[in-house]
Design a protein around this motif. Structure first.
Motif, PDB file in Angstrom:
ATOM      1  N   PRO A  56      80.186  -9.218 -63.935  1.00 41.49           N
ATOM      2  CA  PRO A  56      80.953  -8.184 -64.638  1.00 41.49           C
ATOM      3  C   PRO A  56      80.022  -7.116 -65.215  1.00 41.49           C
ATOM      4  CG  PRO A  56      81.481 -10.394 -65.458  1.00 41.49           C
ATOM      5  CD  PRO A  56      80.348 -10.546 -64.496  1.00 41.49           C
ATOM      6  N   LEU A  57      80.392  -5.863 -64.967  1.00 42.12           N
ATOM      7  CA  LEU A  57      79.494  -4.766 -65.371  1.00 42.12           C
ATOM      8  C   LEU A  57      80.321  -3.559 -65.813  1.00 42.12           C
ATOM      9  CD1 LEU A  57      76.409  -3.925 -65.304  1.00 42.12           C
ATOM     10  CD2 LEU A  57      76.888  -2.890 -63.065  1.00 42.12           C
ATOM     11  N   VAL A  58      79.987  -3.016 -66.972  1.00 38.77           N
ATOM     12  CA  VAL A  58      80.636  -1.776 -67.429  1.00 38.77           C
ATOM     13  C   VAL A  58      79.568  -0.695 -67.550  1.00 38.77           C
ATOM     14  CG1 VAL A  58      82.467  -2.993 -68.655  1.00 38.77           C
ATOM     15  CG2 VAL A  58      80.392  -2.336 -69.892  1.00 38.77           C
ATOM     16  N   GLY A  59      80.030   0.545 -67.707  1.00 41.30           N
ATOM     17  CA  GLY A  59      79.073   1.643 -67.843  1.00 41.30           C
ATOM     18  C   GLY A  59      79.526   2.647 -68.887  1.00 41.30           C
ATOM     19  N   VAL A  60      78.550   3.297 -69.511  1.00 44.47           N
ATOM     20  CA  VAL A  60      78.841   4.420 -70.411  1.00 44.47           C
ATOM     21  C   VAL A  60      78.014   5.585 -69.898  1.00 44.47           C
ATOM     22  CG1 VAL A  60      77.133   3.590 -72.126  1.00 44.47           C
ATOM     23  CG2 VAL A  60      78.888   5.201 -72.834  1.00 44.47           C
ATOM     24  N   PHE A  61      78.655   6.768 -69.761  1.00 44.82           N
ATOM     25  CA  PHE A  61      78.043   7.863 -69.005  1.00 44.82           C
ATOM     26  C   PHE A  61      78.061   9.143 -69.821  1.00 44.82           C
ATOM     27  CE2 PHE A  61      79.749   4.760 -66.114  1.00 44.82           C
ATOM     28  CZ  PHE A  61      78.810   4.662 -65.103  1.00 44.82           C
ATOM     29  N   SER A  62      77.332   9.184 -70.894  1.00 42.63           N
ATOM     30  CA  SER A  62      77.313  10.388 -71.723  1.00 42.63           C
ATOM     31  C   SER A  62      75.895  10.621 -72.179  1.00 42.63           C
ATOM     32  CB  SER A  62      78.173  10.213 -72.971  1.00 42.63           C
ATOM     33  OG  SER A  62      79.524  10.089 -72.629  1.00 42.63           O
ATOM     34  N   ARG A  63      75.590  11.885 -72.510  1.00 40.03           N
ATOM     35  CA  ARG A  63      74.276  12.119 -73.104  1.00 40.03           C
ATOM     36  C   ARG A  63      74.146  11.236 -74.340  1.00 40.03           C
ATOM     37  NH1 ARG A  63      75.450  16.290 -76.963  1.00 40.03           N
ATOM     38  NH2 ARG A  63      77.483  17.166 -76.515  1.00 40.03           N
ATOM     39  N   LEU A  64      72.906  10.894 -74.685  1.00 43.90           N
ATOM     40  CA  LEU A  64      72.704  10.016 -75.844  1.00 43.90           C
ATOM     41  C   LEU A  64      72.718  10.880 -77.105  1.00 43.90           C
ATOM     42  CD1 LEU A  64      69.929   7.597 -74.477  1.00 43.90           C
ATOM     43  CD2 LEU A  64      72.415   7.539 -74.155  1.00 43.90           C
ATOM     44  N   ALA A  65      73.747  10.690 -77.901  1.00 44.92           N
ATOM     45  CA  ALA A  65      73.897  11.426 -79.165  1.00 44.92           C
ATOM     46  C   ALA A  65      74.725  10.530 -80.079  1.00 44.92           C
ATOM     47  CB  ALA A  65      74.612  12.753 -78.926  1.00 44.92           C
ATOM     48  N   PRO A  66      74.417  10.506 -81.381  1.00 44.11           N
ATOM     49  CA  PRO A  66      75.131   9.567 -82.263  1.00 44.11           C
ATOM     50  C   PRO A  66      76.648   9.644 -82.126  1.00 44.11           C
ATOM     51  CG  PRO A  66      73.293  10.564 -83.431  1.00 44.11           C
ATOM     52  CD  PRO A  66      73.360  11.242 -82.085  1.00 44.11           C
ATOM     53  N   TRP A  67      77.211  10.852 -81.946  1.00 47.08           N
ATOM     54  CA  TRP A  67      78.681  10.926 -81.928  1.00 47.08           C
ATOM     55  C   TRP A  67      79.274  10.424 -80.618  1.00 47.08           C
ATOM     56  CZ3 TRP A  67      82.004  14.041 -78.974  1.00 47.08           C
ATOM     57  CH2 TRP A  67      81.421  15.065 -78.242  1.00 47.08           C
ATOM     58  N   LEU A  93      80.397 -10.445 -76.240  1.00 46.35           N
ATOM     59  CA  LEU A  93      80.977 -10.696 -74.910  1.00 46.35           C
ATOM     60  C   LEU A  93      79.924 -11.267 -73.969  1.00 46.35           C
ATOM     61  CD1 LEU A  93      82.867  -7.270 -74.681  1.00 46.35           C
ATOM     62  CD2 LEU A  93      83.942  -9.510 -74.990  1.00 46.35           C
ATOM     63  N   PRO A  94      79.665 -12.564 -74.067  1.00 46.39           N
ATOM     64  CA  PRO A  94      78.599 -13.152 -73.255  1.00 46.39           C
ATOM     65  C   PRO A  94      78.843 -12.921 -71.766  1.00 46.39           C
ATOM     66  CG  PRO A  94      79.646 -14.802 -74.681  1.00 46.39           C
ATOM     67  CD  PRO A  94      80.402 -13.531 -74.861  1.00 46.39           C
ATOM     68  N   GLY A  95      77.772 -12.615 -71.054  1.00 44.36           N
ATOM     69  CA  GLY A  95      77.869 -12.494 -69.591  1.00 44.36           C
ATOM     70  C   GLY A  95      78.250 -11.113 -69.096  1.00 44.36           C
ATOM     71  N   LEU A  96      78.632 -10.227 -70.001  1.00 45.05           N
ATOM     72  CA  LEU A  96      79.016  -8.874 -69.554  1.00 45.05           C
ATOM     73  C   LEU A  96      77.793  -7.949 -69.572  1.00 45.05           C
ATOM     74  CD1 LEU A  96      81.118  -6.802 -68.684  1.00 45.05           C
ATOM     75  CD2 LEU A  96      81.722  -6.472 -71.089  1.00 45.05           C
ATOM     76  N   GLY A  97      77.500  -7.328 -68.435  1.00 40.33           N
ATOM     77  CA  GLY A  97      76.384  -6.393 -68.349  1.00 40.33           C
ATOM     78  C   GLY A  97      76.852  -4.961 -68.560  1.00 40.33           C
ATOM     79  N   CYS A  98      75.901  -4.085 -68.792  1.00 36.89           N
ATOM     80  CA  CYS A  98      76.263  -2.684 -69.081  1.00 36.89           C
ATOM     81  C   CYS A  98      75.158  -1.745 -68.619  1.00 36.89           C
ATOM     82  CB  CYS A  98      76.469  -2.536 -70.594  1.00 36.89           C
ATOM     83  SG  CYS A  98      76.743  -0.842 -71.136  1.00 36.89           S
ATOM     84  N   ILE A  99      75.542  -0.632 -67.995  1.00 40.30           N
ATOM     85  CA  ILE A  99      74.547   0.410 -67.742  1.00 40.30           C
ATOM     86  C   ILE A  99      74.813   1.574 -68.700  1.00 40.30           C
ATOM     87  CG2 ILE A  99      74.015  -0.238 -65.364  1.00 40.30           C
ATOM     88  CD1 ILE A  99      75.872   1.961 -64.369  1.00 40.30           C
ATOM     89  N   VAL A 100      73.762   2.034 -69.306  1.00 45.05           N
ATOM     90  CA  VAL A 100      73.834   3.187 -70.223  1.00 45.05           C
ATOM     91  C   VAL A 100      73.181   4.351 -69.485  1.00 45.05           C
ATOM     92  CG1 VAL A 100      73.148   4.113 -72.461  1.00 45.05           C
ATOM     93  CG2 VAL A 100      73.682   1.673 -72.232  1.00 45.05           C
ATOM     94  N   VAL A 101      74.026   5.307 -69.101  1.00 41.40           N
ATOM     95  CA  VAL A 101      73.545   6.433 -68.294  1.00 41.40           C
ATOM     96  C   VAL A 101      73.552   7.682 -69.159  1.00 41.40           C
ATOM     97  CG1 VAL A 101      74.034   7.835 -66.256  1.00 41.40           C
ATOM     98  CG2 VAL A 101      74.426   5.369 -66.203  1.00 41.40           C
ATOM     99  N   GLY A 102      72.458   8.433 -69.120  1.00 35.89           N
ATOM    100  CA  GLY A 102      72.385   9.654 -69.930  1.00 35.89           C
ATOM    101  C   GLY A 102      71.103   9.680 -70.736  1.00 35.89           C
ATOM    102  N   ALA A 103      70.772  10.866 -71.235  1.00 37.29           N
ATOM    103  CA  ALA A 103      69.532  11.049 -71.994  1.00 37.29           C
ATOM    104  C   ALA A 103      69.832  11.842 -73.259  1.00 37.29           C
ATOM    105  CB  ALA A 103      68.525  11.806 -71.119  1.00 37.29           C
ATOM    106  N   PRO A 104      68.907  11.812 -74.219  1.00 37.45           N
ATOM    107  CA  PRO A 104      69.102  12.645 -75.405  1.00 37.45           C
ATOM    108  C   PRO A 104      68.755  14.100 -75.068  1.00 37.45           C
ATOM    109  CG  PRO A 104      67.051  11.394 -75.585  1.00 37.45           C
ATOM    110  CD  PRO A 104      67.667  11.019 -74.278  1.00 37.45           C
ATOM    111  N   LEU A 105      69.755  14.896 -74.695  1.00 37.75           N
ATOM    112  CA  LEU A 105      69.469  16.237 -74.156  1.00 37.75           C
ATOM    113  C   LEU A 105      69.108  17.250 -75.229  1.00 37.75           C
ATOM    114  CD1 LEU A 105      72.272  16.681 -71.435  1.00 37.75           C
ATOM    115  CD2 LEU A 105      69.942  15.822 -71.175  1.00 37.75           C
ATOM    116  N   PHE A 106      69.553  17.006 -76.458  1.00 32.12           N
ATOM    117  CA  PHE A 106      69.362  18.023 -77.499  1.00 32.12           C
ATOM    118  C   PHE A 106      68.587  17.459 -78.696  1.00 32.12           C
ATOM    119  CE2 PHE A 106      73.234  19.249 -75.138  1.00 32.12           C
ATOM    120  CZ  PHE A 106      72.744  20.423 -74.581  1.00 32.12           C
TER     121      PHE A 106
END
Ligand code: UDP
Length: 408
Positions: free
Chosen positions: A228-239, A252-265
């Motif tokens: 199981p894999l989820v993703g978040v696809f936003s620039r890295l910013a606190p909001w 949630l044991p066993g759930l993987g995640c990709i964090v896509v994006g960079a701190p652009l500003f």
């Protein structure tokens, strides 16, 4: 006599047509000066790149060089770079306006530069809040109509009070139209004191490569884990709330995640905090930070769900539409435009912002019974295809530009 040009005809008009039009008394297409304060490609600049497609032959005035320069040049725009790197780049949107005092001279020089450029155009189109501030003075000085494409929510979560007041007063005084991407952004503009009659809502539009590919094949190609894999696809910013997703994953044991994006500003401290948080929660092997990517739709096809955990209201959220187009279930926080885009929750799952427990419950529900999400995901895809295409956005924006130029 004026001529209303269909959007597909706009790109075909050149200097010869203008000369012929001038001789015949028929209005030629207006020349537009698109203004952006940043050269970095976040959502607003991706929208601009797609919006200018019918306006080849017009120009962009950019306060700084960056990926946007090439992107707009590729669309046929002539690029005018500010002579000096803008002092505005260093000013954050929530700081006190007093911090602008030391650089007022530079800002004035930049406004004069925009005014000088604007004389050769029929319409000025400011694509950001900072671009609008300087363009408003410039356009007024040379008597050109000004469109503000406001990609932000003008509320207290995103801007200081004095900035909001200044922006809406200038808009009320100087803007011919204020384009916003959602009802939520329109409401915030009016609540901040902006005139409702100025607003036109033009939802962002985009296309994704339609080629589907099995998730397992993509994962193998992309080097992503099984399971199981989820993703978040936003620039890295606190909001943008990636930290809330990491907190949810800890339960949630066993759930993987990709964090896509960079701190652009300049949000480097937050990026470091996310990695630290994942490590402290013992999630370093389950949370993969992939950095800034240019293959977001492909990555989305490889995950089981897209999470959009913004903690402050979203003015739009292209990422939501990309996930809908790709046909992946979406779980988003109910803040700003998400509910509009996801049809009040019929086309995705809405959870309250800043609630890792509620996000975790929604994710558990999804993985416990994926079939029950299928109809919602199909509806989301249909909705995105019918409402949020790039063509529709280009047509709506072109109509507005023609209106403002007095040609519709
Ligand atoms: N995006 C991207 N690469 C990344 C992360 C995000 O190209 O690594 C894109 C994403 O696909 C979306 C845009 O950046 O098209 C972000 O737009 P959105 O409206 O979601 O957020 P904004 O950055 O405007 O707040």
């Amino acid at each position: 006599m004026t001529e209303v040009l269909p959007v597909h005809a706009l790109a075909e008009r050149g200097p010869r047509d203008r000369a012929r039009a001038a001789r015949s008394g028929v209005a030629a297409r207006p020349r537009v000066l698109f203004v952006s304060h940043t050269g970095t490609m976040s959502g607003a600049e991706l929208v601009l790149r797609d919006a200018v497609r019918p306006w080849a032959g017009s120009s962009a005035f950019l306060f700084e060089d960056g990926a946007l320069t090439e992107a707009l040049r590729n669309e046929g725009l002539e690029i005018r770079l500010a002579r000096r790197r803008s002092a505005l780049a260093g000013l954050k949107r929530d700081v006190s306006p007093l911090s602008a005092l030391p650089v007022l001279g530079q800002l004035g020089a930049l406004a004069l530069e925009i005014a000088g450029a604007a004389r050769s155009y029929d319409v000025v189109y400011a694509n950001s809040q900072k671009a609008f501030l300087l363009s408003s003075l410039a356009a007024r000085a040379v008597g050109r109509p000004l469109i503000w494409h406001l990609h932000d929510i003008l509320d207290g979560a995103h801007f200081g009070r004095v900035q909001r007041v200044l922006q809406v007063r200038l808009a009320n005084l100087c803007a011919a139209r204020v384009i916003v991407p959602s009802e939520a952004a329109a409401r915030a503009f009016v609540q901040a004191g902006g005139r409702r009659s100025l607003i036109r809502i033009v939802p962002n539009g985009l296309d994704v490569d339609p080629a589907p590919c099995p998730a397992a094949t993509l994962r193998a190609e992309l080097g992503l884990p099984d399971g199981p894999l989820v993703g978040v696809f936003s620039r890295l910013a606190p909001w943008k709330g990636q930290d809330i997703l990491i907190e949810a994953l800890a339960t949630l044991p066993g759930l993987g995640c990709i964090v896509v994006g960079a701190p652009l500003f300049g949000e480097d401290a937050y990026a470091a905090h996310l990695r630290d948080l994942a490590a402290r929660q013992g999630l370093s092997d389950r949370v993969l930070f992939l950095g800034q990517r240019d293959d977001v739709p492909r990555l989305m096809r490889a995950v089981d769900a897209v999470v959009h955990p913004s903690v402050d209201p979203e003015p739009f959220g292209r990422t939501l539409v990309e996930a809908m187009l790709v046909g992946v279930p979406v779980i988003a926080t109910d803040a700003g435009a998400s509910a509009e885009i996801l049809d009040g929750g019929a086309a995705g799952t809405l959870v309250p912002p800043r609630r890792p427990d509620r996000l975790a419950a929604a994710l558990s529900g999804l993985f416990a019974d994926p079939d029950s999400f299928r109809a919602r995901t199909a509806l989301a895809q249909e909705r995105a295809l019918s409402r949020y295409g790039a063509d529709r956005m280009q047509r709506d924006l072109a109509d507005l530009i023609l209106q403002v130029a007095g040609q519709a």
